[in-house]
Design a protein around this motif. Structure first.
Motif, short mmCIF file in Angstrom:
data_model
loop_
_atom_site.label_atom_id
_atom_site.label_comp_id
_atom_site.label_asym_id
_atom_site.label_seq_id
_atom_site.Cartn_x
_atom_site.Cartn_y
_atom_site.Cartn_z
N ILE A 116 53.83 36.32 32.96
CA ILE A 116 53.16 35.15 32.38
C ILE A 116 53.12 35.25 30.86
O ILE A 116 53.18 34.22 30.17
CB ILE A 116 51.73 35.03 32.97
CG1 ILE A 116 51.82 34.73 34.47
CG2 ILE A 116 50.93 33.94 32.27
CD1 ILE A 116 50.48 34.79 35.19
N LYS A 117 53.08 36.47 30.33
CA LYS A 117 53.07 36.64 28.87
C LYS A 117 54.35 36.12 28.23
O LYS A 117 54.38 35.91 27.01
CB LYS A 117 52.89 38.13 28.53
CG LYS A 117 51.47 38.64 28.68
CD LYS A 117 51.40 40.11 28.29
CE LYS A 117 49.98 40.64 28.41
NZ LYS A 117 49.90 42.09 28.06
N GLU A 118 55.39 35.91 29.01
CA GLU A 118 56.64 35.39 28.45
C GLU A 118 56.49 33.98 27.92
O GLU A 118 57.26 33.55 27.06
CB GLU A 118 57.74 35.43 29.51
CG GLU A 118 58.12 36.84 29.96
CD GLU A 118 59.12 36.82 31.10
OE1 GLU A 118 59.62 35.73 31.43
OE2 GLU A 118 59.42 37.89 31.66
N PHE A 119 55.50 33.22 28.42
CA PHE A 119 55.35 31.83 27.97
C PHE A 119 53.91 31.46 27.61
O PHE A 119 53.65 30.31 27.24
CB PHE A 119 55.86 30.86 29.04
CG PHE A 119 55.21 31.02 30.40
CD1 PHE A 119 54.00 30.41 30.69
CD2 PHE A 119 55.81 31.79 31.38
CE1 PHE A 119 53.40 30.56 31.93
CE2 PHE A 119 55.22 31.95 32.63
CZ PHE A 119 54.01 31.33 32.91
N ALA A 120 52.97 32.41 27.68
CA ALA A 120 51.58 32.06 27.38
C ALA A 120 50.84 33.28 26.84
O ALA A 120 51.24 34.43 27.05
CB ALA A 120 50.88 31.52 28.63
N GLU A 121 49.73 32.99 26.16
CA GLU A 121 48.83 34.04 25.68
C GLU A 121 47.83 34.36 26.79
O GLU A 121 47.27 33.47 27.41
CB GLU A 121 48.09 33.57 24.43
CG GLU A 121 47.02 34.52 23.95
CD GLU A 121 46.12 33.89 22.89
OE1 GLU A 121 44.99 34.41 22.70
OE2 GLU A 121 46.54 32.89 22.28
N ILE A 122 47.63 35.65 27.06
CA ILE A 122 46.66 36.09 28.07
C ILE A 122 45.35 36.43 27.38
O ILE A 122 45.31 37.19 26.41
CB ILE A 122 47.18 37.31 28.85
CG1 ILE A 122 48.42 36.95 29.66
CG2 ILE A 122 46.09 37.86 29.76
CD1 ILE A 122 48.17 35.99 30.80
N ARG A 123 44.26 35.85 27.90
CA ARG A 123 42.94 36.11 27.34
C ARG A 123 41.98 36.46 28.47
O ARG A 123 41.79 35.65 29.39
CB ARG A 123 42.43 34.89 26.57
CG ARG A 123 41.14 35.12 25.82
CD ARG A 123 40.71 33.86 25.09
NE ARG A 123 41.72 33.42 24.12
CZ ARG A 123 41.63 32.28 23.42
NH1 ARG A 123 40.58 31.48 23.60
NH2 ARG A 123 42.58 31.95 22.57
N GLU A 124 41.40 37.65 28.42
CA GLU A 124 40.47 38.07 29.47
C GLU A 124 39.12 37.37 29.32
O GLU A 124 38.64 37.16 28.21
CB GLU A 124 40.27 39.58 29.43
CG GLU A 124 41.52 40.37 29.83
CD GLU A 124 41.23 41.85 29.99
OE1 GLU A 124 40.36 42.19 30.82
OE2 GLU A 124 41.86 42.66 29.29
N VAL A 125 38.54 36.99 30.46
CA VAL A 125 37.23 36.36 30.48
C VAL A 125 36.23 37.37 31.02
O VAL A 125 36.29 37.77 32.19
CB VAL A 125 37.24 35.09 31.36
CG1 VAL A 125 35.85 34.46 31.39
CG2 VAL A 125 38.27 34.10 30.86
N ASP A 126 35.36 37.82 30.17
CA ASP A 126 34.38 38.82 30.58
C ASP A 126 33.31 38.20 31.48
O ASP A 126 32.94 37.03 31.34
CB ASP A 126 33.71 39.45 29.35
CG ASP A 126 34.69 40.24 28.50
OD1 ASP A 126 35.64 40.79 29.06
OD2 ASP A 126 34.52 40.25 27.25
N THR A 127 32.82 39.01 32.39
CA THR A 127 31.74 38.58 33.29
C THR A 127 30.60 39.60 33.22
O THR A 127 30.85 40.79 32.99
CB THR A 127 32.25 38.46 34.73
OG1 THR A 127 32.81 39.70 35.15
CG2 THR A 127 33.29 37.36 34.85
N PRO A 128 29.37 39.16 33.43
CA PRO A 128 28.94 37.77 33.69
C PRO A 128 29.07 36.90 32.44
O PRO A 128 29.11 37.40 31.32
CB PRO A 128 27.49 37.93 34.12
CG PRO A 128 27.03 39.18 33.43
CD PRO A 128 28.23 40.09 33.40
N THR A 129 29.15 35.61 32.67
CA THR A 129 29.28 34.68 31.56
C THR A 129 28.56 33.38 31.90
O THR A 129 28.35 33.06 33.07
CB THR A 129 30.77 34.38 31.27
OG1 THR A 129 30.87 33.52 30.14
CG2 THR A 129 31.44 33.70 32.47
N THR A 130 28.17 32.66 30.86
CA THR A 130 27.53 31.36 31.07
C THR A 130 28.44 30.21 30.70
O THR A 130 28.05 29.05 30.81
CB THR A 130 26.24 31.26 30.23
OG1 THR A 130 26.57 31.50 28.85
CG2 THR A 130 25.22 32.29 30.69
#
Length: 628
Positions: free
Chosen positions: A212-226
């Protein structure tokens, strides 16, 4: 017969007026029917969809499409030449629709030319096609705009003809939206790059993330989150489990505010299941998406998983022997949606003990992408954990005799799981709480998380200091296709597969299939008889007696031996005759088709011409008689 001078003048005047009228009609049509087209193909191959029309209407700066096609190299590859013509004509449809905002050029990148250099600079991928100067065949597209944006289709593969419009529209859309898209990853599994504190070494991301990194930026979503950043274009929600209600509410509101998601839930997440300190005999790690599924109107079996002994993968056990693992499903083309860009070009995928997706109460529409075979059944999830022998799963398994959906598109009207407002620990997004999405939702749901894991689709080996991954299944392509498709606009997602320009002789194909079936059936019968004959011949040979002149046969044995040899030759002759008779039927049909093309159609045209000639001649005679 002579014409009177007055009639001759009338004839000349009529011809002159007819010529003037013809020229006038042509000029009028040229002025009034600019861009007018009539698509007479069965599947509307040259009619662009409403979704594509919407994308083209949004073009706000000129776009130049340059098709690089090796005309000489394709001389001996007629199907590629035909497909190149199809691509060129469809590109011209884009230009005609754009009102001058799209220009189309065709270039032949011959060796030692600037065109060849430009094609190679843009990364176009030629294919082998002959020898010498024509050894490499280009059939790719380069799209550019006035702001130096560049998008490329390296090679138009004929196998993707059904998605030709989608690929070109995707290229145009990407050129119009140059900012790199963002894919957010919210996962209970360590699928992104992590760190091993015991070895103090990094743990690489799973191969699908690198894909997926070949065509997009990967961004982790930390949990817990609001809340989930609205800059995230697509959310990958992987194995949601033990999430607080506020985190699930954040996902809910991200979707009701127009976000898109690729969701992976699993009744048996193998990478998170197995023996633990508290559960030495094994523990099932099932996903728990809370009330989200109910709000979507979708059911997934999270206490039962799919198994199929007939389509299970062969694995090695601890004792060094091999056995079929019914829980590892090898799903081929028969179980993949051929009309969806996500799975259309994938040959085979592997799922690990997935759940079954079904419609719940109302909610989103389910469009199957991947289905297990009717030979599959379901078993309690606990049976898949800590298996000593995977073959045990086959015991007591009953086929459900229907396809089981394990991956699907979800589209339609989306309701919030919290219609009255946020939960006690939740916070509404900055744009406010929404009880329902304003526009139709677009999601892809996989009832499996193991489909992402490396072990089910890639093998790894060391090459010097580098790790080399080699794919043995199409899991990575399928997931990447899903994410990339969701990253597009609503219009792009709505473009479906079209027909193909190939028009096979269906009657001939039916005869060939019938011939093949009959031949195989007759071949089976003959081979069985031949085996019996050979076996009897061998018995006769082994039953020979020793004599003064060597090994001899009794008179009765000699007679039966000759009879068996004659029967063997007769059976082989029957097999050849079956093939010849069936080939003759196909050849006869071909002769009739050729006769129809060569004689019948021209004959009809000639007959029509004679009929017109006869009518005109009769009229001329009547006029001559009346004048006399």
């Amino acid at each position: 017969m002579r014409f009177a001078p007055g009639r001759r003048v009338q004839s000349i005047t009529g011809i002159a007026l007819g010529a003037v009228l013809f020229v006038a009609v042509v000029l009028l049509a040229d002025a009034l029917l600019v861009g007018a087209r009539v698509d007479l193909t069965e599947d509307g191959l040259y009619t662009l969809s409403e979704e594509t029309r919407g994308i083209v209407e949004e073009i706000d700066e000129p776009i130049e499409l340059t098709l690089y096609f090796s005309n000489d190299a394709a001389e001996g590859v007629p199907f590629v030449r035909q497909y190149a013509q199809r691509v060129r004509e469809l590109l011209e449809e884009y230009a005609a629709l754009s009102g001058g905002r799209i220009e189309v050029h065709t270039v032949d990148p011959k060796p030692l030319t600037e065109a060849r250099e430009r094609a190679e600079e843009h990364g176009l991928e030629p294919v082998p096609a002959g020898t010498g100067d024509n050894a490499r065949l280009f059939l790719g597209l380069v799209a550019t705009n006035s702001t130096d944006g560049v998008e490329v289709i390296e090679f138009f593969e004929p196998e993707r003809e059904r998605f030709l419009e989608y690929d070109i529209s995707s290229l145009v859309w990407s050129l119009m939206n140059p900012d790199p898209p963002v894919v957010g990853v919210m996962s209970r599994l360590d699928i992104t790059e992590s760190y091993n504190p015991s070895t103090r070494e990094p743990i690489p991301a799973w191969a699908v993330i690198d894909r997926i990194k070949e065509f997009a930026e990967i961004r982790e979503v930390d949990t817990p989150t609001t809340g989930i950043d609205p800059d995230i274009d697509v959310l990958m929600l992987v194995h949601p489990r033990d999430y607080r209600e506020r985190t699930l509410y954040a996902v809910d509101q991200y979707l009701t505010h127009g976000g898109r998601a690729a969701v992976f839930i699993d009744p048996v997440a193998d990478t998170a299941s197995g023996p633990t300190r508290d559960h030495p005999d094994g523990r099932v790690s099932a996903s728990d998406p809370g009330s989200l599924l109910e709000a979507w109107g979708v059911d997934v079996t999270l206490d039962h998983a799919v198994a199929d002994p007939r389509n299970g993968l062969v694995v090695s056990t601890g004792e060094g022997r091999q056995t079929v693992h019914p829980g590892l499903l090898g799903i081929t083309r028969q179980g993949l949606a051929t009309d969806d860009v996500i799975t259309a070009t994938v040959e085979r995928v592997v799922f690990g003990s997935p759940g079954v997706i079904t419609n719940g109460d109302g909610g989103l529409d389910i469009k199957p992408l991947v289905q297990a075979a009717p030979s599959a059944g379901v078993l309690p999830a606990e049976r898949f954990v800590s298996l000593d022998d995977p073959a045990e799963l086959a015991r007591g398994l009953k086929p459900l005799e229907r396809p089981l959906t394990v991956a699907a598109r979800l589209q339609g009207d989306l309701r919030s799981a919290w219609p009255e407002g946020p939960p006690a620990d939740g916070e509404p997004p900055a744009a406010g709480h929404r009880a329902a999405a304003a526009d139709p939702a677009n999601m892809v749901l996989f009832a499996d998380t193991d489909v992402l894991s490396d072990r089910l689709w890639v093998s790894e080996r060391r090459q010097g200091q580098q790790r080399v991954r080699e794919a043995f299944a199409g899991n990575g392509d399928m997931v990447a296709n899903a994410v990339e498709n969701l990253l597009g606009s609503d219009a792009l997602i709505g473009i479906r597969g079209a027909g193909t320009s190939a028009r096979p002789f269906t009657r001939v194909e039916k005869l060939e299939q019938e011939a093949a079936n009959q031949y195989r059936e007759k071949e089976r019968e003959v081979r069985e008889a031949l085996e019996e004959t050979e076996e009897r011949l061998e018995q006769l040979r082994s039953g020979r007696e020793e004599g003064e002149g060597g090994v001899i046969l009794s008179e009765q044995q000699q007679s039966e031996l000759e009879a068996q040899r004659e029967r063997r030759n007769q059976l082989r002759s029957e097999l050849r005759e079956v093939r010849q008779r069936l080939d003759a039927r196909i050849e006869a049909l071909g002769d009739r088709l050729r006769l129809l093309n060569i004689v019948a159609v021209p004959g009809v045209v000639a007959l029509a011409a004679l009929l017109v000639f006869g009518i005109r001649r009769r009229r001329r005679r009547r006029r001559a008689g009346a004048a006399a």
